[in-house]
Design a protein around this motif. Structure first.
Motif, PDB file in Angstrom:
ATOM      1  N   MET A   1       7.540  82.869  -4.018  1.00  0.00           N
ATOM      2  CA  MET A   1       7.808  81.793  -4.954  1.00  0.00           C
ATOM      3  C   MET A   1       6.770  81.712  -6.074  1.00  0.00           C
ATOM      4  SD  MET A   1       9.055  78.754  -2.389  1.00  0.00           S
ATOM      5  CE  MET A   1       9.285  77.611  -3.745  1.00  0.00           C
ATOM      6  N   LEU A   2       5.561  82.264  -5.814  1.00  0.00           N
ATOM      7  CA  LEU A   2       4.504  82.213  -6.820  1.00  0.00           C
ATOM      8  C   LEU A   2       4.403  83.504  -7.623  1.00  0.00           C
ATOM      9  CD1 LEU A   2       1.718  80.409  -4.749  1.00  0.00           C
ATOM     10  CD2 LEU A   2       3.395  79.413  -6.311  1.00  0.00           C
ATOM     11  N   ALA A   3       5.385  84.390  -7.456  1.00  0.00           N
ATOM     12  CA  ALA A   3       5.362  85.648  -8.194  1.00  0.00           C
ATOM     13  C   ALA A   3       5.407  85.406  -9.696  1.00  0.00           C
ATOM     14  CB  ALA A   3       6.542  86.525  -7.772  1.00  0.00           C
ATOM     15  N   ALA A   4       6.035  84.303 -10.121  1.00  0.00           N
ATOM     16  CA  ALA A   4       6.167  84.012 -11.550  1.00  0.00           C
ATOM     17  C   ALA A   4       4.823  83.780 -12.217  1.00  0.00           C
ATOM     18  CB  ALA A   4       7.067  82.790 -11.760  1.00  0.00           C
ATOM     19  N   ILE A   5       3.790  83.440 -11.437  1.00  0.00           N
ATOM     20  CA  ILE A   5       2.469  83.242 -12.032  1.00  0.00           C
ATOM     21  C   ILE A   5       1.503  84.352 -11.612  1.00  0.00           C
ATOM     22  CG2 ILE A   5       2.669  80.761 -12.368  1.00  0.00           C
ATOM     23  CD1 ILE A   5       1.179  80.308  -9.785  1.00  0.00           C
ATOM     24  N   GLY A   6       2.057  85.471 -11.146  1.00  0.00           N
ATOM     25  CA  GLY A   6       1.252  86.671 -10.963  1.00  0.00           C
ATOM     26  C   GLY A   6       0.834  87.034  -9.565  1.00  0.00           C
ATOM     27  N   LEU A   7       1.193  86.236  -8.542  1.00  0.00           N
ATOM     28  CA  LEU A   7       0.788  86.556  -7.174  1.00  0.00           C
ATOM     29  C   LEU A   7       1.822  87.467  -6.526  1.00  0.00           C
ATOM     30  CD1 LEU A   7      -0.669  83.762  -7.820  1.00  0.00           C
ATOM     31  CD2 LEU A   7      -0.777  83.474  -5.327  1.00  0.00           C
TER      32      LEU A   7
END
Length: 320
Positions: A1-7
């Motif tokens: 879910m946090l892939a959008a901010i680079g994780l």
């Protein structure tokens, strides 16, 4: 879910674990994540570089998570700024492209797309990039309406064969997302499969089923005008469909038919038999026949031919 901010997957898992545990050393965290310790340490150092984790000052060798509200908020803000800059750059490129292509050469007006993945990707770009309207002719269940395209009008014409398939009407309704901005009509045959977005770009397949997909993309040109005119001609002659949740019965209004009555009437006018309508809407055959009889009584007619004419006159079905 946090892939959008680079994780990535493991960086997010490590951060979530630290949030849940409060503090942990590399060995404990590696065991919890099922990762080798070097990989876990690499993920922790990446989190540290982004301000999401830090080495504990109270206990040597342990790591703690930065408060999500502060740390993630900062990353989100940075991501928004980067997206704003990218959007501004894209706008400038569009303006430069338009300036250079004020009088495009003939090759720039058409594009040949080859391969299933490339055709699907180009089709997604057409749908997602539309700002006003998407028009489509299809011999298959039509394009699903993307969530981000809400507010964009959709007009779709499908062949009657689609409705004859088991669960065809319900599948068609689900594929179109139940949006009020989506209108569907049915024709005996459609002359071609095509999609036109905002009357500025059109796409039509060049190969038959069973071969490698090849599609032609047409921009502002006589070809695009012809594709648009073809759609409008088929749309004018096609019959409207009312598609809702199959089998759902609404409150009957005193002034006219309810939603289920209108679905039944629409499918009958599209050429389906009583038995086919019952199957599509998950209703009993007698229920369909009883409702048709009720519609005839409501319209004050004695034949189904009269019912079709009165339904049009009373606005129960319309091409508008």
């Amino acid at each position: 879910m946090l892939a959008a901010i680079g994780l990535d997957e493991w960086q997010e898992a490590a951060y979530r674990a630290l949030v849940a545990l409060g503090a942990a050393d590399v060995a404990d965290l590696a065991h919890r994540l099922g990762l080798p310790e070097p990989e876990t340490l690499r993920a922790l150092r990446w989190l540290e570089s982004r301000g999401l984790a830090a080495r504990s000052s109270a206990c040597a060798g342990r790591w703690v998570a930065a408060p999500p509200g502060v740390a993630l908020g900062a990353l989100l803000t940075r991501q928004r700024h980067e997206l704003e800059r990218a959007e501004a750059a894209a706008t400038r490129l569009v303006e430069e492209y338009r300036a250079e292509a004020a009088e495009p050469a003939v090759p720039d007006l058409v594009e040949v797309v080859t391969g299933a993945a490339a055709v699907e990707h180009r089709l997604d770009q057409l749908r997602l990039g539309a700002a006003e309207e998407v028009c489509a002719l299809g011999t298959w269940s039509p394009l699903a309406v993307p969530v981000s395209a809400r507010g964009v009008a959709y007009r779709v014409v499908v062949e009657r064969e689609v409705l004859s398939l088991p669960g065809g009407a319900a599948a068609l309704s689900a594929a179109l997302g139940g949006e009020e901005s989506v209108r569907v009509r049915v024709a005996d045959r459609v002359p071609a499969r095509l999609v036109v977005a905002d009357r500025s770009t059109g796409m039509v397949p060049l190969t038959a089923r069973g071969t490698e997909p090849v599609a032609l993309v047409a921009r502002a040109s006589g070809l695009l005008e012809s594709l648009t005119a073809l759609f409008e001609a088929v749309w004018r002659e096609a019959l409207p469909l009312r598609l809702g949740m199959a089998g759902e019965v609404a409150e009957e209004a005193a002034a006219g038919p309810d939603a289920t009555d209108l679905e039944i009437l629409s499918l009958l006018l599209a050429g389906l038999t009583d038995a086919s309508v019952a199957k599509q809407l998950d209703l009993g055959l007698r229920t369909v026949q009883r409702r048709v009889k009720g519609l005839m009584e409501l319209a004050g007619v004695t034949t189904r031919l009269q019912l079709g004419w009165h339904a049009h006159e009373r606005g129960w079905v319309t091409r508008a």
